[in-house]
Enzyme design. Structure first.
Site, mmCIF file in Angstrom:
data_model
loop_
_atom_site.group_PDB
_atom_site.id
_atom_site.type_symbol
_atom_site.label_atom_id
_atom_site.label_comp_id
_atom_site.label_asym_id
_atom_site.label_seq_id
_atom_site.Cartn_x
_atom_site.Cartn_y
_atom_site.Cartn_z
ATOM 1 N N ASP A 163 40.835 15.976 -59.540
ATOM 2 C CA ASP A 163 41.839 15.731 -59.569
ATOM 3 C C ASP A 163 42.566 16.981 -60.048
ATOM 4 O O ASP A 163 42.680 17.563 -60.904
ATOM 5 C CB ASP A 163 42.540 14.401 -60.350
ATOM 6 C CG ASP A 163 43.603 13.956 -60.960
ATOM 7 O OD1 ASP A 163 44.221 13.039 -59.651
ATOM 8 O OD2 ASP A 163 44.783 14.983 -60.689
ATOM 9 N N ILE A 164 43.754 17.704 -58.786
ATOM 10 C CA ILE A 164 44.145 18.782 -58.848
ATOM 11 C C ILE A 164 45.259 18.405 -60.236
ATOM 12 O O ILE A 164 46.223 17.714 -60.321
ATOM 13 C CB ILE A 164 45.393 19.559 -57.954
ATOM 14 C CG1 ILE A 164 44.221 19.547 -56.669
ATOM 15 C CG2 ILE A 164 45.776 20.189 -58.923
ATOM 16 C CD1 ILE A 164 44.883 19.906 -55.611
ATOM 17 N N ASN B 31 54.501 21.246 -56.730
ATOM 18 C CA ASN B 31 55.469 20.694 -55.164
ATOM 19 C C ASN B 31 56.604 20.653 -55.502
ATOM 20 O O ASN B 31 57.602 20.983 -55.477
ATOM 21 C CB ASN B 31 55.167 19.101 -55.368
ATOM 22 C CG ASN B 31 54.228 18.664 -54.538
ATOM 23 O OD1 ASN B 31 53.773 19.576 -53.762
ATOM 24 N ND2 ASN B 31 53.216 17.685 -54.667
ATOM 25 N N ASP C 121 50.782 20.945 -49.994
ATOM 26 C CA ASP C 121 49.804 20.832 -49.073
ATOM 27 C C ASP C 121 48.529 21.626 -48.990
ATOM 28 O O ASP C 121 47.751 21.096 -48.437
ATOM 29 C CB ASP C 121 50.524 20.515 -47.254
ATOM 30 C CG ASP C 121 51.078 18.797 -47.900
ATOM 31 O OD1 ASP C 121 50.893 18.454 -48.989
ATOM 32 O OD2 ASP C 121 52.052 19.038 -47.230
ATOM 33 N N GLU D 43 46.010 13.670 -54.244
ATOM 34 C CA GLU D 43 45.774 15.300 -54.547
ATOM 35 C C GLU D 43 44.060 14.901 -55.788
ATOM 36 O O GLU D 43 43.843 15.548 -56.011
ATOM 37 C CB GLU D 43 46.162 15.943 -55.665
ATOM 38 C CG GLU D 43 47.490 15.403 -56.114
ATOM 39 C CD GLU D 43 47.117 15.226 -57.676
ATOM 40 O OE1 GLU D 43 47.083 14.062 -57.688
ATOM 41 O OE2 GLU D 43 47.114 15.652 -59.256
HETATM 42 P P1 GH3 Z 1 47.597 15.657 -63.872
HETATM 43 O O1 GH3 Z 1 46.985 16.956 -64.588
HETATM 44 O O2 GH3 Z 1 47.772 14.740 -65.135
HETATM 45 O O3 GH3 Z 1 46.958 14.994 -62.904
HETATM 46 O O4 GH3 Z 1 49.168 15.706 -63.378
HETATM 47 P P2 GH3 Z 1 49.745 15.753 -61.737
HETATM 48 O O5 GH3 Z 1 51.011 16.435 -62.093
HETATM 49 O O6 GH3 Z 1 48.779 16.720 -61.096
HETATM 50 O O7 GH3 Z 1 49.394 14.219 -62.189
HETATM 51 P P3 GH3 Z 1 50.995 13.359 -61.137
HETATM 52 O O8 GH3 Z 1 49.828 12.746 -61.062
HETATM 53 O O9 GH3 Z 1 51.986 13.457 -62.439
HETATM 54 O O10 GH3 Z 1 51.730 13.956 -59.659
HETATM 55 C C1 GH3 Z 1 50.720 14.337 -58.404
HETATM 56 C C2 GH3 Z 1 51.349 14.124 -57.861
HETATM 57 O O11 GH3 Z 1 51.369 14.565 -56.522
HETATM 58 C C3 GH3 Z 1 52.245 13.588 -57.353
HETATM 59 C C4 GH3 Z 1 52.824 13.291 -55.933
HETATM 60 O O12 GH3 Z 1 53.895 13.588 -55.252
HETATM 61 C C5 GH3 Z 1 52.228 14.884 -55.585
HETATM 62 N N1 GH3 Z 1 51.179 14.143 -54.031
HETATM 63 C C6 GH3 Z 1 50.365 13.326 -53.432
HETATM 64 N N2 GH3 Z 1 49.579 13.164 -52.441
HETATM 65 C C7 GH3 Z 1 50.959 14.299 -51.884
HETATM 66 C C8 GH3 Z 1 50.266 15.090 -51.056
HETATM 67 O O13 GH3 Z 1 49.445 15.374 -49.768
HETATM 68 N N3 GH3 Z 1 50.758 16.767 -50.465
HETATM 69 C C9 GH3 Z 1 51.871 17.077 -52.140
HETATM 70 N N4 GH3 Z 1 52.174 18.282 -51.734
HETATM 71 N N5 GH3 Z 1 51.889 16.634 -52.670
HETATM 72 C C10 GH3 Z 1 51.210 14.963 -52.881
HETATM 73 MG MG MG Z 2 46.820 15.349 -60.410
#
Ligand code: GH3
Ligand code: MG
Length: 550
Positions: A410-411, A418, A427, A453
């Protein structure tokens, strides 16, 4: 059989068949020869060797032109001499294309298939006009991150003879297409029959593109598409696209007919299974999961049309291609059979060229249709559902002594990437991680986009400690990979949780355990890999420093 032997074997079959045709000149021998060419072309296509496919297709086209009817054979001496030259050219191109075995990076996960070594030289040539040097430098840097070795050559210059590149990328000066350029591309094409030739600087005029493709290019891209599209093209080349053979279920009560059909299918590298007793049909369809059914019309107890109707009213087989094979010449009967659910009607005795062409095109369409429901559009990786079901079937095949390691990735702080740089940049970060995983893992590994992600990967056949090292190295490399955004570059990182068979013995418990470990990795500060148990205490790198992306 190792790929190298398989190629040798196929070209040998082709030559032998050609020689027997030259000796006796019968129609049947000519068909056998045509089938052998097609089978070789298919093999190169699967191995993604476009130059060799092209040469095979040229020969196949010539052969089909002269196929005619039994009365057209034997062919005249001039035609035979022309075909002979094409056969020789093909054999010569194959001999020249054999790359030296690539020495793999010593710390890589072992690649067990020699097939992979034949197709996966990781060297890429860049043929660059002087004014485009900075673009070439950027591309070289990026390719390096993904494990490719690049060699920059001057435009029009000599080519090294001890290297067979995976791809050759031409970066011309803007607006310079000329006859000299075409001649140079054609020369590279001949020298690198097995390589993908990519031209980064496509003109907007279709006629100019046609000329370039005639010279031997495989792909032309507009220059403004830049490095990332090229990279994605090259990464595609190291993926095995259809690792799964096409499966044909032959429903046929005559053993002789069934054997003949199976032989023809096998020559085209199609897998098949025979159902001699149609009462077993439902069990066989379920266990073999065919991509197509070849259905005999006349069978004892019930006929092919009735069997098809049964399948068609079951949800799982509504769109499974079904092709009838029958001695029936009555057009009315054929129309009726199609109306009741068949896709096509072929008559017996069958023409092997036609049979395999029909089978393959129907399966390609069927697979393509299925593929669109299994692939994630942003990354080209398997989507959540497909990844989960593949993991399940990988686990079902696991013996107690086998190894299978699963990781959830997980990123980190992705939401703030974003928020800071915008969704499109986010993306691109997701895509880069997908490419990095594709570039670094083997074609036998599972790589899926599990969520936004989040990625699921599974590495079979290597010890968990080693799998952990592989993942941790990818983690490290991802954290130093620059991602472009409109006003500069940013860095991202990921955390991963790992769990292994047989400590966990179902797909659900494995992914859950990996998920727990992932949470742990996040808690411990991110940009790190944690395992679900103490299995991995043998391997610990120095504590990774926590890195922010900005
Ligand atoms: P953590 O280090 O704990 O993983 O924090 P995080 O910010 O990575 O985790 P969180 O689950 O809070 O946020 C994930 C975000 O990823 C939320 C969502 O809007 C974004 N996201 C999900 N799918 C996509 C996508 O296909 N493209 C983009 N640009 N963003 C996406
Ligand atoms: Mg994440």
């Amino acid at each position: 059989m190792p790929a190298r032997d398989e190629i040798k074997n196929r070209i040998h079959v082709l030559r032998t068949r050609w020689e027997s045709y030259v000796a006796d000149g019968t129609f049947d021998q000519f068909i056998e020869f045509t089938v052998a060419i097609n089978s070789l072309a298919e093999h190169f296509n699967r191995m993604r060797l476009p130059g060799l496919v092209r040469i095979c297709e040229g020969l196949e086209k010539a052969a089909l032109t002269y196929l005619g009817t039994p009365a057209s054979h034997p062919l005249g001496q001039q035609v035979i001499a022309a075909l002979q030259r094409q056969v020789d050219t093909l054999a010569g191109a194959i001999a020249n294309s054999q790359p030296k075995l690539q020495k793999r990076r010593a710390d890589d996960a072992p690649r067990e298939t020699p097939d992979a070594e034949w197709v996966k030289p990781r060297s890429v040539w860049l043929i660059v006009a002087p004014e485009m040097q900075s673009m070439a430098d950027a591309l070289t840097r990026q390719m390096g991150f993904f494990g490719f070795k690049t060699l920059a050559l001057p435009w029009g210059g000599a080519k090294p003879d001890d290297d067979m590149p995976l791809a050759v990328i031409f970066i011309p000066a803007p607006d310079t297409t000329s006859a000299a350029e075409h001649a140079y591309i054609a020369k590279v094409r001949t020298r690198c029959a097995a390589s993908q030739l990519i031209y980064l600087g496509a003109p907007s005029d279709i006629e100019a593109i046609v000329e370039l493709m005639r010279a031997g290019l495989d792909v032309t891209l507009p220059q403004e598409e830049g490095a990332s599209t090229v990279l994605s093209c090259v990464l595609d080349l190291v993926q095995n696209h259809e690792p799964d053979k096409y499966r044909v279920l032959v429903v046929e009560d005559s053993r002789v007919a069934a054997t003949l059909i199976q032989r023809t299918l096998a020559e085209h590298n199609l897998d098949s299974q025979v159902v001699l007793d149609p009462r077993k049909l439902l069990e066989e369809v379920e266990s073999y999961r065919p991509d197509l059914i070849l259905m005999d019309m006349h069978m004892p107890r019930f006929n092919g049309v009735e069997a098809t109707r049964v399948l068609r009213q079951m949800a799982a087989y509504k769109s499974l291609p079904i092709v009838y094979l029958s001695g029936e010449a009555d057009i009315g009967m054929q129309v009726e059979a199609l109306r009741l659910g068949g896709d096509q009607f072929l008559s017996k005795p069958f023409n092997p060229v036609l049979l395999t062409a029909v089978v393959k095109t129907k399966i390609e369409r069927f697979r393509e249709m299925q593929r669109s429901t299994r692939v994630d559009g942003l990354t080209g990786l398997m989507n959540h559902t497909a990844a989960k079901s593949l993991l399940k079937s990988m686990m079902e095949r696991c013996e107690p002594t086998d190894s299978l390691t699963v990781a959830m990735i997980d990123i980190d702080h992705f939401k703030s990437i974003n928020d800071t740089y915008g969704h499109p940049v986010g993306d691109q970060v997701i895509r880069s991680l997908a490419w990095l995983l594709k570039g670094r893992l083997r074609s036998t590994d599972l790589i899926g986009r599990y969520g936004g992600e989040e990625f699921l990967i599974a590495l079979p056949g290597i010890a968990p400690q080693q799998a952990l090292q592989v993942i941790d190295r990818i983690r490290n490399d991802f954290s130093i990979l620059p991602h472009a955004h409109p006003s500069g570059t940013l860095f991202a990182s990921f955390s991963a949780g790992v769990a292994a068979w047989p400590n966990f013995d179902t797909a659900a418990s494995l992914t859950e355990a990996a998920d727990h470990a992932l949470l742990q990795a996040k808690r411990y500060g991110r940009n790190r890999v944690e395992s679900s148990e103490n299995l991995f205490t043998m391997y610990r790198e120095k504590e990774p420093e926590v890195q922010q992306h900005h």
